[in-house]
Design an enzyme around this catalytic site. Sequence first.
Site, PDB file in Angstrom:
ATOM      1  N   LYS A 150     116.414  45.116  41.478  1.00 47.55           N
ATOM      2  CA  LYS A 150     115.660  44.322  40.504  1.00 47.55           C
ATOM      3  C   LYS A 150     114.614  43.479  41.256  1.00 47.55           C
ATOM      4  O   LYS A 150     114.018  43.948  42.212  1.00 47.55           O
ATOM      5  CB  LYS A 150     116.603  43.473  39.658  1.00 47.55           C
ATOM      6  CG  LYS A 150     117.747  44.326  39.070  1.00 47.55           C
ATOM      7  CD  LYS A 150     118.554  43.649  38.029  1.00 47.55           C
ATOM      8  CE  LYS A 150     119.633  44.614  37.537  1.00 47.55           C
ATOM      9  NZ  LYS A 150     120.411  44.102  36.451  1.00 47.55           N
ATOM     10  N   GLY A 169     124.301  42.710  33.858  1.00 45.73           N
ATOM     11  CA  GLY A 169     123.876  41.397  34.345  1.00 45.73           C
ATOM     12  C   GLY A 169     124.910  40.298  34.153  1.00 45.73           C
ATOM     13  O   GLY A 169     126.004  40.519  33.639  1.00 45.73           O
ATOM     14  N   HIS A 216     114.820  51.302  32.722  1.00 48.78           N
ATOM     15  CA  HIS A 216     115.911  50.328  32.799  1.00 48.78           C
ATOM     16  C   HIS A 216     115.823  49.397  31.587  1.00 48.78           C
ATOM     17  O   HIS A 216     114.730  49.076  31.118  1.00 48.78           O
ATOM     18  CB  HIS A 216     115.804  49.523  34.100  1.00 48.78           C
ATOM     19  CG  HIS A 216     117.004  48.655  34.316  1.00 48.78           C
ATOM     20  ND1 HIS A 216     117.143  47.434  33.709  1.00 48.78           N
ATOM     21  CD2 HIS A 216     118.138  48.863  35.032  1.00 48.78           C
ATOM     22  CE1 HIS A 216     118.321  46.914  34.065  1.00 48.78           C
ATOM     23  NE2 HIS A 216     118.942  47.762  34.864  1.00 48.78           N
ATOM     24  N   GLU A 262     123.727  52.889  30.938  1.00 49.01           N
ATOM     25  CA  GLU A 262     123.977  51.468  31.145  1.00 49.01           C
ATOM     26  C   GLU A 262     123.946  50.766  29.789  1.00 49.01           C
ATOM     27  O   GLU A 262     122.861  50.463  29.272  1.00 49.01           O
ATOM     28  CB  GLU A 262     122.902  50.866  32.056  1.00 49.01           C
ATOM     29  CG  GLU A 262     122.818  51.530  33.407  1.00 49.01           C
ATOM     30  CD  GLU A 262     122.060  50.664  34.411  1.00 49.01           C
ATOM     31  OE1 GLU A 262     122.715  50.047  35.247  1.00 49.01           O
ATOM     32  OE2 GLU A 262     120.824  50.599  34.325  1.00 49.01           O
ATOM     33  N   GLU A 314     116.007  46.329  31.235  1.00 49.56           N
ATOM     34  CA  GLU A 314     115.159  45.131  31.394  1.00 49.56           C
ATOM     35  C   GLU A 314     113.691  45.478  31.183  1.00 49.56           C
ATOM     36  O   GLU A 314     112.920  44.680  30.669  1.00 49.56           O
ATOM     37  CB  GLU A 314     115.404  44.513  32.784  1.00 49.56           C
ATOM     38  CG  GLU A 314     116.784  43.857  32.849  1.00 49.56           C
ATOM     39  CD  GLU A 314     117.415  43.866  34.229  1.00 49.56           C
ATOM     40  OE1 GLU A 314     116.726  44.159  35.218  1.00 49.56           O
ATOM     41  OE2 GLU A 314     118.632  43.578  34.308  1.00 49.56           O
ATOM     42  N   SER A 325     127.718  45.766  35.217  1.00 45.95           N
ATOM     43  CA  SER A 325     128.864  44.966  35.691  1.00 45.95           C
ATOM     44  C   SER A 325     129.912  45.784  36.434  1.00 45.95           C
ATOM     45  O   SER A 325     131.108  45.496  36.353  1.00 45.95           O
ATOM     46  CB  SER A 325     129.514  44.202  34.534  1.00 45.95           C
ATOM     47  OG  SER A 325     128.620  43.262  33.993  1.00 45.95           O
ATOM     48  N   ASN A 336     120.188  49.072  42.246  1.00 48.35           N
ATOM     49  CA  ASN A 336     118.893  48.607  41.783  1.00 48.35           C
ATOM     50  C   ASN A 336     118.786  47.154  42.223  1.00 48.35           C
ATOM     51  O   ASN A 336     119.602  46.331  41.814  1.00 48.35           O
ATOM     52  CB  ASN A 336     118.903  48.724  40.246  1.00 48.35           C
ATOM     53  CG  ASN A 336     117.714  48.091  39.573  1.00 48.35           C
ATOM     54  OD1 ASN A 336     116.715  47.810  40.196  1.00 48.35           O
ATOM     55  ND2 ASN A 336     117.847  47.866  38.263  1.00 48.35           N
TER      56      ASN A 336
END
Length: 257
Positions: A11, A174, A96, A168, A98, A214, A9
């Site tokens: 982002k 992140g 996701h 996730e 985020e 990560s 991804n």
Amino acid sequence: MDKVFIGTNWKMYKTIEQGKAYCQTLNDIAHNLDKRIQLFIIPSYTSLIPLRQEVDSSRILLGAQNMHWDDEGPYTGEISPSMLKEIGIDIIELGHSERRQYYNENDQDLNKKVLAALNKEFIPLLCIGEKLEDKEMGISKESLSIQLKIGLKNVTKEQVNKVLIAYEPVWAIGAGGTEAPSDYVHVMHNHIRNVLIELFEEEGKDIPILFGGSVNRGNAIGYLEGKNVNGLFIGRSAWDLQKFEPILHDIEQLLKR
Ligand code: 13P
């Protein structure tokens, strides 16, 4: 292991030019890679049309980072299923953390998006994960069950073989994230598998469950050793191919075992 999904991804990183350079090198790497590794990349919207031409579609799937559920309408700033179909997108990433965190995406709306994606014969990649508070309260499994049961509501057994799940944990994602221990990841993937079997019986056994958060060269193989870990969804460690390529070769070695 017959097939592993390994994807990234992007982002809100990489311009079109940066994306093109990345894809040219990734095509070369993919060409010589074990065919059981199914690669995919998920760039920003602006890169999707130019990269459709760059990506070797026989080896690398191309995904979008979000999609509206309606085909058209007064939804400023949104992109519809037909628009993404028109440019030949394979995967639609949905939910996701985020997007859940900064744009208030909820499970009910994600369910509409999953159904719309399946209707248009995309591969929905539904992202789920518990927050740190959930983990500290001891309700991680409950949180995952809720996200799966609402997100996949009304998906039929016939359709579900197109779905990918990405687990996730929000606390692992992140730069500020903490690497998840592999035994923890294996337990959670087993739980997700059980929920999928509860929902879809036999068909639930084959839905790929990817891990993300990560992931790096030091932990990737440990995660993939879990019997219900069927792939990896990688951010930072895949954006630079000098870091990503060794991970792909380690996975090739794992597949030979
Ligand atoms: P990182 O690998 O950078 O933690 O990001 C994971 C991710 O968000 C993939 O969707």
